[in-house]
Design an enzyme around this catalytic site. Sequence first.
Site, PDB file in Angstrom:
ATOM      1  CE  LYS A 235     -30.524  14.717  53.397  1.00  0.00           C
ATOM      2  NZ  LYS A 235     -30.312  16.285  54.849  1.00  0.00           N
TER       3      LYS A 235
ATOM      4  NE  ARG B  10     -41.070  14.285  57.857  1.00  0.00           N
ATOM      5  CZ  ARG B  10     -40.691  15.472  56.997  1.00  0.00           C
ATOM      6  NH1 ARG B  10     -41.841  14.775  56.023  1.00  0.00           N
ATOM      7  NH2 ARG B  10     -40.639  16.893  56.726  1.00  0.00           N
TER       8      ARG B  10
ATOM      9  CB  THR C 188     -34.229  18.951  61.184  1.00  0.00           C
ATOM     10  OG1 THR C 188     -35.899  18.768  61.478  1.00  0.00           O
ATOM     11  CG2 THR C 188     -33.364  17.565  60.703  1.00  0.00           C
TER      12      THR C 188
ATOM     13  CD  GLU D 212     -31.215  11.858  57.875  1.00  0.00           C
ATOM     14  OE1 GLU D 212     -31.834  12.205  58.844  1.00  0.00           O
ATOM     15  OE2 GLU D 212     -31.249  13.133  57.381  1.00  0.00           O
ATOM     16  CD  GLU D 213     -37.498   9.254  56.244  1.00  0.00           C
ATOM     17  OE1 GLU D 213     -38.348   9.187  55.323  1.00  0.00           O
ATOM     18  OE2 GLU D 213     -37.427  10.328  57.017  1.00  0.00           O
ATOM     19  CB  SER D 214     -35.858  11.776  54.660  1.00  0.00           C
ATOM     20  OG  SER D 214     -34.053  12.761  55.009  1.00  0.00           O
TER      21      SER D 214
ATOM     22  CG  ASP E 272     -28.847  17.311  51.922  1.00  0.00           C
ATOM     23  OD1 ASP E 272     -29.692  17.681  50.191  1.00  0.00           O
ATOM     24  OD2 ASP E 272     -28.848  17.946  52.667  1.00  0.00           O
ATOM     25  NE  ARG E 273     -33.764  15.319  51.633  1.00  0.00           N
ATOM     26  CZ  ARG E 273     -35.009  15.003  52.476  1.00  0.00           C
ATOM     27  NH1 ARG E 273     -36.382  14.892  51.557  1.00  0.00           N
ATOM     28  NH2 ARG E 273     -34.861  16.124  53.718  1.00  0.00           N
TER      29      ARG E 273
ATOM     30  NE  ARG F 178     -33.954  23.496  55.190  1.00  0.00           N
ATOM     31  CZ  ARG F 178     -34.370  22.490  54.984  1.00  0.00           C
ATOM     32  NH1 ARG F 178     -35.057  21.752  54.530  1.00  0.00           N
ATOM     33  NH2 ARG F 178     -33.219  21.251  55.021  1.00  0.00           N
TER      34      ARG F 178
ATOM     35  CG  ASP G 238     -29.589  20.558  49.775  1.00  0.00           C
ATOM     36  OD1 ASP G 238     -30.155  20.154  49.483  1.00  0.00           O
ATOM     37  OD2 ASP G 238     -29.057  21.017  50.984  1.00  0.00           O
TER      38      ASP G 238
ATOM     39  CE  LYS H 221     -29.308  22.701  53.724  1.00  0.00           C
ATOM     40  NZ  LYS H 221     -28.767  21.435  54.218  1.00  0.00           N
TER      41      LYS H 221
ATOM     42  CG  ASP I 200     -31.757  17.722  47.859  1.00  0.00           C
ATOM     43  OD1 ASP I 200     -30.837  17.457  47.504  1.00  0.00           O
ATOM     44  OD2 ASP I 200     -32.052  18.352  48.829  1.00  0.00           O
TER      45      ASP I 200
ATOM     46  CB  THR J   1     -35.094  13.115  62.164  1.00  0.00           C
ATOM     47  OG1 THR J   1     -35.216  11.738  62.712  1.00  0.00           O
ATOM     48  CG2 THR J   1     -34.858  14.023  60.868  1.00  0.00           C
TER      49      THR J   1
ATOM     50  CB  SER K 137     -32.810  21.694  51.394  1.00  0.00           C
ATOM     51  OG  SER K 137     -33.058  19.838  51.139  1.00  0.00           O
ATOM     52  CG  HIS K 138     -36.916  18.504  50.434  1.00  0.00           C
ATOM     53  ND1 HIS K 138     -35.914  19.075  51.721  1.00  0.00           N
ATOM     54  CD2 HIS K 138     -38.483  18.612  51.172  1.00  0.00           C
ATOM     55  CE1 HIS K 138     -36.996  18.999  53.261  1.00  0.00           C
ATOM     56  NE2 HIS K 138     -38.343  18.603  53.166  1.00  0.00           N
TER      57      HIS K 138
HETATM   58  C1  VG1 Z   1     -36.697  16.229  57.407  1.00  0.00           C
HETATM   59  C2  VG1 Z   1     -35.828  14.864  56.856  1.00  0.00           C
HETATM   60  C3  VG1 Z   1     -34.895  14.950  57.399  1.00  0.00           C
HETATM   61  C4  VG1 Z   1     -33.429  15.551  57.103  1.00  0.00           C
HETATM   62  C5  VG1 Z   1     -34.100  17.268  56.694  1.00  0.00           C
HETATM   63  C6  VG1 Z   1     -33.104  17.830  55.837  1.00  0.00           C
HETATM   64  O1  VG1 Z   1     -36.132  16.668  58.329  1.00  0.00           O
HETATM   65  O2  VG1 Z   1     -37.248  14.050  57.665  1.00  0.00           O
HETATM   66  O3  VG1 Z   1     -34.271  12.900  57.456  1.00  0.00           O
HETATM   67  O4  VG1 Z   1     -32.389  15.279  57.570  1.00  0.00           O
HETATM   68  O5  VG1 Z   1     -35.100  16.568  56.492  1.00  0.00           O
HETATM   69  O6  VG1 Z   1     -32.359  16.855  55.192  1.00  0.00           O
HETATM   70  P1  VG1 Z   1     -37.415  16.917  59.020  1.00  0.00           P
HETATM   71  O7  VG1 Z   1     -37.286  17.269  60.369  1.00  0.00           O
HETATM   72  O8  VG1 Z   1     -38.348  17.608  57.950  1.00  0.00           O
HETATM   73  O9  VG1 Z   1     -38.401  15.361  58.828  1.00  0.00           O
HETATM   74  V1  VG1 Z   1     -32.373  18.355  53.524  1.00  0.00           V
HETATM   75  O10 VG1 Z   1     -31.785  17.407  52.072  1.00  0.00           O
HETATM   76  O11 VG1 Z   1     -34.268  19.570  53.608  1.00  0.00           O
HETATM   77  O12 VG1 Z   1     -31.009  19.153  54.482  1.00  0.00           O
HETATM   78 CO    CO Z   2     -31.012  18.743  51.041  1.00  0.00          CO
END
Ligand code: VG1
Ligand code: CO
Length: 543
Positions: free
Chosen positions: A376, A496, A18, A363-365, A281-282, A22, A279, A126, A277, A344, A113-114
């Site tokens: 983001k 999910r 996504t 996004e919901e995340s 962006d959240r 990773r 990096d 990325k 988070d 997503t 990221s998270h």
């Molecule tokens: C998750 C989230 C998605 C987000 C992605 C990257 O992806 O659901 O909304 O864009 O992480 O965010 P997935 O495929 O695990 O559902 V970040 O802040 O981790 O770069």
């Molecule tokens: Co992130």
Amino acid sequence: MIIKSVATKPYDDQKPGTSGLRKKTRVFMQPNYLENFIQSIFNAIGGGDGKTFVIGGDGRYFNAEAIQTIIRISGANGAAKVIVGQNGILSTPAVSNLIRKTGADGGFILSASHNPGGIEEDFGVKFNASNGEPAAERLTARMFDATRVIESYPIADFEDVDLHGIGKARRGNLEIETVDPVADYLSLMERLFDFDAIRKLFANGFSMRFDAMHAVTGPYAQAILEDCLGAPKGTVVNGVPKPDFGGGHPDPNPTWAKPLMDLMMSDDAPDLGAASDGDGDRNMIVGRGVYVTPSDSLAVLAANAHLAPAYASGLAGIARSMPTSAASDRVAKRLGIGAYETPTGWKFFGNLLDADKVTICGEESAGTGSTHVREKDGLWAVLLWLNVLAKRRISVAEIIKEHWQTYGRNYYSRLDFEAIETEEANSLFRELRTRLADLPGQNIAGVTVNAADEFSYNDPVDGSISSGQGIRIFFESEGRAVFRLSGTGTQGATLRVYLEQYEPADGDHTLDPQAALKAIQNAAYEICRLEAHLGRTEPDTRT
Ligand code: VG1
Ligand code: CO
């Protein structure tokens, strides 16, 4: 510059997910693993000759070493310049901004990221394109193809570049500029928001806690909230980025940001709680006694964005990822602007933003952002909330209540079932797909299915089609369940399940979300035969 050519063999697991590639950190530390992937990016973008790249990361374990490797491979590919964050630090939105501001040809972001960091945890890479957006699917497909046939990579043989100071260095034809990670980002934020109004808000005693979760946003939040906007020292907690994020998950949600949640639900709660988070962006937004779901936050920000100078003339449209609740669609409808539903991942918003079809996305995340960059942006969302609060002079709880009374409430929750066997997850989806056609009209666990499909996105800008983007079940009375597999995990599969139930403007908005969603949850479990496939019904996290 002495350039070596190193013979290598393809790794077969370098398909970006996504958001970049990773893996466990030790996987990235294998001989040639990082090098193969970086060279495959160069191969996918037509080489590096004369180009400029931005490089930075969230400071996690292996960040510093990876940056030196990327500088050497960039030099060997003929790049003219790399712009690197001081000490290797840059948040994801700051990279996007620097690419756009400097006219760079792209950027490398070192982050998972998270996901937690450390030698036993996760690492990631990325690549963002010249407009600052995460590599689009076409590009990630070319990268993956390149990883499968790579036989060698060139790498320059020079000393590590000292990234502690700010300034310029040179290795052969490659210029290396080390920049303050915060300065350009701060000046962008100053142009977007009414900083004077926010300063007055803090001067009048408005209180806030920002939990940087030992991740990259600490230095940004301190510089902006405390030094520039006058929030008292100590407003930002866990503000020093650590290679292992203090041992936690730098994931801003009620589970992983529990200390902040506990404070916000207590008698000592400040007016606003926020977190970001790994990096940067959240974002998570919490008012005194009230958690704001990311889907609601997107809708509220869209409805109030005109209060910030950058958005005073209105929004072109609003985009949300498919699993995100429909709350923002209702705002778009009332504003008479376009509402877009994308798969997503932030990469799907880039075209809509570039074509001026939308101004705000989410996004919901816990990702929200706008035209200001092509990522983001956690702190941006926090500052927009502050700008709105400074103008409206009412509490977060009052804003939310009023929003629901105007638009209705989309009760929402996401359940994550982590580290399940990939084959188990695949068989659940295979079976679910075969059931879709028969579901409409059926009453399942007390609710009737209106429609069911597998989401496929037809990009209105470039016409590309992305299929297999999650299964949607629509119920009567505007209920919905969505199933998809995570594309960011590093262990087995993560299922999910996203649950949503709309309650109209004149309905009851005071229910506990889990209670309001119980009927949809029961139906969702039955439809995918969750217990039969996974042997359990309790998710690892519920957000
Ligand atoms: C998750 C989230 C998605 C987000 C992605 C990257 O992806 O659901 O909304 O864009 O992480 O965010 P997935 O495929 O695990 O559902 V970040 O802040 O981790 O770069
Ligand atoms: Co992130």
